[in-house]
Design a protein around this motif. Structure first.
Motif, mmCIF file in Angstrom:
data_model
loop_
_atom_site.group_PDB
_atom_site.id
_atom_site.type_symbol
_atom_site.label_atom_id
_atom_site.label_comp_id
_atom_site.label_asym_id
_atom_site.label_seq_id
_atom_site.Cartn_x
_atom_site.Cartn_y
_atom_site.Cartn_z
ATOM 1 N N THR A 132 0.825 -1.205 0.000
ATOM 2 C CA THR A 132 0.000 0.000 0.000
ATOM 3 C C THR A 132 0.856 1.250 0.000
ATOM 4 O OG1 THR A 132 -1.741 1.232 1.152
ATOM 5 C CG2 THR A 132 -0.222 -0.023 2.537
ATOM 6 N N LEU A 133 0.332 2.276 -0.687
ATOM 7 C CA LEU A 133 0.971 3.592 -0.704
ATOM 8 C C LEU A 133 0.325 4.518 0.322
ATOM 9 C CD1 LEU A 133 0.974 4.044 -4.599
ATOM 10 C CD2 LEU A 133 2.882 3.273 -3.183
ATOM 11 N N ASN A 134 -0.667 3.997 1.025
ATOM 12 C CA ASN A 134 -1.419 4.802 1.983
ATOM 13 C C ASN A 134 -0.530 5.165 3.179
ATOM 14 O OD1 ASN A 134 -3.227 5.899 3.801
ATOM 15 N ND2 ASN A 134 -4.833 4.394 3.393
ATOM 16 N N PRO A 135 -0.235 6.460 3.389
ATOM 17 C CA PRO A 135 0.650 6.856 4.491
ATOM 18 C C PRO A 135 0.078 6.522 5.872
ATOM 19 C CG PRO A 135 -0.392 8.785 3.487
ATOM 20 C CD PRO A 135 -0.729 7.613 2.619
ATOM 21 N N GLU A 136 -1.237 6.270 5.936
ATOM 22 C CA GLU A 136 -1.864 5.948 7.220
ATOM 23 C C GLU A 136 -1.574 4.513 7.653
ATOM 24 O OE1 GLU A 136 -6.016 6.829 7.010
ATOM 25 O OE2 GLU A 136 -5.685 8.865 6.256
ATOM 26 N N ILE A 137 -1.081 3.683 6.713
ATOM 27 C CA ILE A 137 -0.768 2.284 7.055
ATOM 28 C C ILE A 137 0.749 2.136 7.136
ATOM 29 C CG2 ILE A 137 -0.937 -0.120 6.287
ATOM 30 C CD1 ILE A 137 -3.607 0.541 5.031
ATOM 31 N N SER A 138 1.263 2.030 8.360
ATOM 32 C CA SER A 138 2.716 1.981 8.565
ATOM 33 C C SER A 138 3.194 0.602 9.019
ATOM 34 C CB SER A 138 3.132 3.032 9.596
ATOM 35 O OG SER A 138 2.431 2.832 10.808
ATOM 36 N N PRO A 155 2.973 -1.855 4.139
ATOM 37 C CA PRO A 155 3.566 -0.648 3.556
ATOM 38 C C PRO A 155 4.738 -1.007 2.641
ATOM 39 C CG PRO A 155 4.109 -0.834 5.892
ATOM 40 C CD PRO A 155 3.132 -1.923 5.602
ATOM 41 N N VAL A 156 4.792 -0.348 1.462
ATOM 42 C CA VAL A 156 5.905 -0.619 0.548
ATOM 43 C C VAL A 156 7.079 0.291 0.901
ATOM 44 C CG1 VAL A 156 4.384 -1.343 -1.324
ATOM 45 C CG2 VAL A 156 5.117 1.043 -1.192
ATOM 46 N N ARG A 157 8.285 -0.176 0.582
ATOM 47 C CA ARG A 157 9.466 0.674 0.760
ATOM 48 C C ARG A 157 10.267 0.678 -0.536
ATOM 49 N NH1 ARG A 157 13.019 -2.060 5.421
ATOM 50 N NH2 ARG A 157 11.134 -1.634 6.597
ATOM 51 N N ARG A 158 10.803 1.825 -0.854
ATOM 52 C CA ARG A 158 11.618 1.965 -2.057
ATOM 53 C C ARG A 158 13.084 1.754 -1.676
ATOM 54 N NH1 ARG A 158 10.868 4.733 -7.415
ATOM 55 N NH2 ARG A 158 12.957 4.614 -8.313
ATOM 56 N N ARG A 164 10.102 -3.019 -2.324
ATOM 57 C CA ARG A 164 10.174 -4.223 -1.501
ATOM 58 C C ARG A 164 9.249 -4.066 -0.303
ATOM 59 N NH1 ARG A 164 15.908 -3.814 -2.942
ATOM 60 N NH2 ARG A 164 16.538 -5.685 -4.106
ATOM 61 N N LEU A 165 9.021 -5.174 0.369
ATOM 62 C CA LEU A 165 8.310 -5.142 1.636
ATOM 63 C C LEU A 165 9.326 -5.288 2.768
ATOM 64 C CD1 LEU A 165 5.172 -7.313 0.774
ATOM 65 C CD2 LEU A 165 5.418 -4.816 0.741
ATOM 66 N N ALA A 166 8.881 -5.091 3.998
ATOM 67 C CA ALA A 166 9.796 -5.017 5.141
ATOM 68 C C ALA A 166 10.637 -6.278 5.324
ATOM 69 C CB ALA A 166 9.000 -4.722 6.419
ATOM 70 N N THR A 187 7.499 7.318 -5.321
ATOM 71 C CA THR A 187 7.810 5.920 -5.001
ATOM 72 C C THR A 187 7.722 5.012 -6.228
ATOM 73 O OG1 THR A 187 6.740 6.346 -2.872
ATOM 74 C CG2 THR A 187 7.225 4.049 -3.383
ATOM 75 N N LEU A 188 6.851 5.365 -7.177
ATOM 76 C CA LEU A 188 6.618 4.492 -8.327
ATOM 77 C C LEU A 188 7.411 4.887 -9.569
ATOM 78 C CD1 LEU A 188 2.723 4.024 -8.120
ATOM 79 C CD2 LEU A 188 4.509 2.491 -7.269
#
Length: 427
Positions: A132-138, A155-158, A164-166, A187-188
């Protein structure tokens, strides 16, 4: 389920169009194969059709389709095979996919669509996770869809040029089911992974008027193949820019555009001896979810809109302000399901029709937008997997649905031309 019946007797132009499509089936399929050799297929899409009895035409093309949960589950194998074909084209060795849905996670029916997509791609042999790109979901967050399916959004990370994911999950394919109405996030941008659909397919860049300009070209060539008037499968349109609905800027220009298009429609109605009252649909040139849409029968209908109408037209999804609209020929829908007005929506993956449904609205008329609160969905019953019955009547169920599939694929081909024309890497 029987074919939802037309309110008009099927003895007129539509029956003739369906007959011609049926007779030309081998030529049509050969033509499509040739076109797909020359143009890249959009990864997936859905097309809203309208069937007036004298005209069968697409009125919208979505390149980030929701609603896979509304398809007939009997034809899941179709979607799985099409998914395999689409994945093989972009990354034959793909083992994993990161699916990025819309940010509106409270819509449990939309989440059911996401669950359906996950199921399709898992069946196609991919390890699928939701980013998700939603900043509310960390942190990884569980959400429950309308049918009880539990989804985990992470949450995705660049990291460099990859998402990638965590835990290090590093997918071959990033699939967007997010139409980027709010803009293209950094991010994309510039990913080395296969990102589908491309960023310029999102509403931050895309315009409906560009799509229907491309559809004009496709339609004219196809109409020549069948020797039909292209108007019978193509809604006329004009673009209108520089509008501000709140300050009423551009009202007169919009009214003139409506007036000109209505007169062009009247000419066609006289030519085809059609007695219905013509109308146009004014809608945001970018955006979806049936927002920023109004049905108009007279030029003066767009002058002096009240506050409620101005608010409705001025902002669409993600708070995107509307300054550009497409004024599109309205196509009546004379199809009904249980006496409620209905329109078919056809779903495709790669170059294949994988199903569809009727969008039904008990509170709307034959000349109104059905993509509105109160709508419901009835799956299309593809009795023969959208293959025509060449010995059957033109309007028997498989042949009606085959005709839908042909017109929907014309819109998909137009989307391909549209994406080529707006690809920043080639323009």
């Amino acid at each position: 389920m029987p074919v939802p019946h037309l309110a008009t007797a099927l003895t007129g132009p539509l029956l003739e169009l369906e007959r011609r499509i049926l007779e030309a089936q081998p030529r049509i399929e050969h033509w499509f194969r040739s076109e797909w050799h020359n143009h890249a297929t959009p990864f997936y899409g859905s097309v809203d059709l309208r069937n007036s009895g004298f005209k069968l035409a697409p009125v919208d093309m979505n390149l980030f389709p929701g609603g896979f949960n509304n398809l007939n589950p009997d034809f899941l194998p179709l979607a799985v095979q099409a998914a395999m074909s689409g994945v093989e084209k972009v990354c034959p060795e793909a083992r994993s996919m990161l699916l990025i849905p819309e940010n509106h996670t409270r819509n449990t029916f939309y989440l059911q669509n996401v669950a359906s997509l996950v199921h399709i791609f898992e069946q196609a042999g991919l390890n699928v996770r939701l980013g998700t790109l939603n900043p509310e979901i960390s942190v990884p967050t569980e959400l429950t869809a309308a049918n009880g399916a539990v989804l985990t959004l992470e949450p995705v990370r660049r990291e460099g040029d990859r998402l990638r994911l965590a835990d290090g999950f590093d997918p071959c394919i990033v699939l967007l089911n997010n139409d980027l109405s709010g803009g293209i996030p950094d991010t994309l941008s510039g990913l080395e992974q296969n990102l589908l659909p491309p960023l310029h397919a999102g509403w931050a860049v895309r315009r409906k008027s560009n799509h229907f300009e491309a559809y004009d070209k496709v339609c004219n060539e196809f109409a020549g193949l069948l020797d039909i008037d292209p108007w019978t499968i193509n809604p006329m349109f004009s673009a209108c820019r520089g509008l501000d609905f709140q300050s009423r800027q551009g009202e007169e220009t919009l009214a003139d555009t409506v007036s000109t298009l209505l007169e062009r429609i009247r000419v066609k109605y006289r030519e085809h001896d059609i007695k219905e009252e013509p109308f146009v649909i004014v809608k945001a040139d970018a955006g979806t979810y049936g927002m920023g849409v109004m049905s108009v029968k007279r030029p003066e209908d767009v002058i002096g809109l009240n506050r409620k109408a101005r608010n409705k037209m001025s902002v669409v999804k993600e708070g995107l302000e509307v300054s550009e609209v497409i004024v599109q020929e309205g196509v009546h829908t004379f199809e009904t399901v249980n006496e409620a007005v209905a329109e078919p929506v056809v779903y495709m993956m790669d170059r294949y029709v994988v199903g569809g449904f009727y969008r039904v609205h008990t509170g709307r008329g034959i000349d109104e937008n059905l993509n509105a609160p109160g709508m419901h969905f009835v799956p299309l019953s593809f009795e023969s997997v959208c293959l025509p019955d060449r010995k059957g009547s033109p309007d028997c169920p498989p042949n009606r649905f085959y005709a839908y599939g042909v017109i929907a694929r014309l819109a998909l081909l137009a989307a391909s031309l549209e994406l080529e024309a707006t690809d920043p890497d080639f323009n």
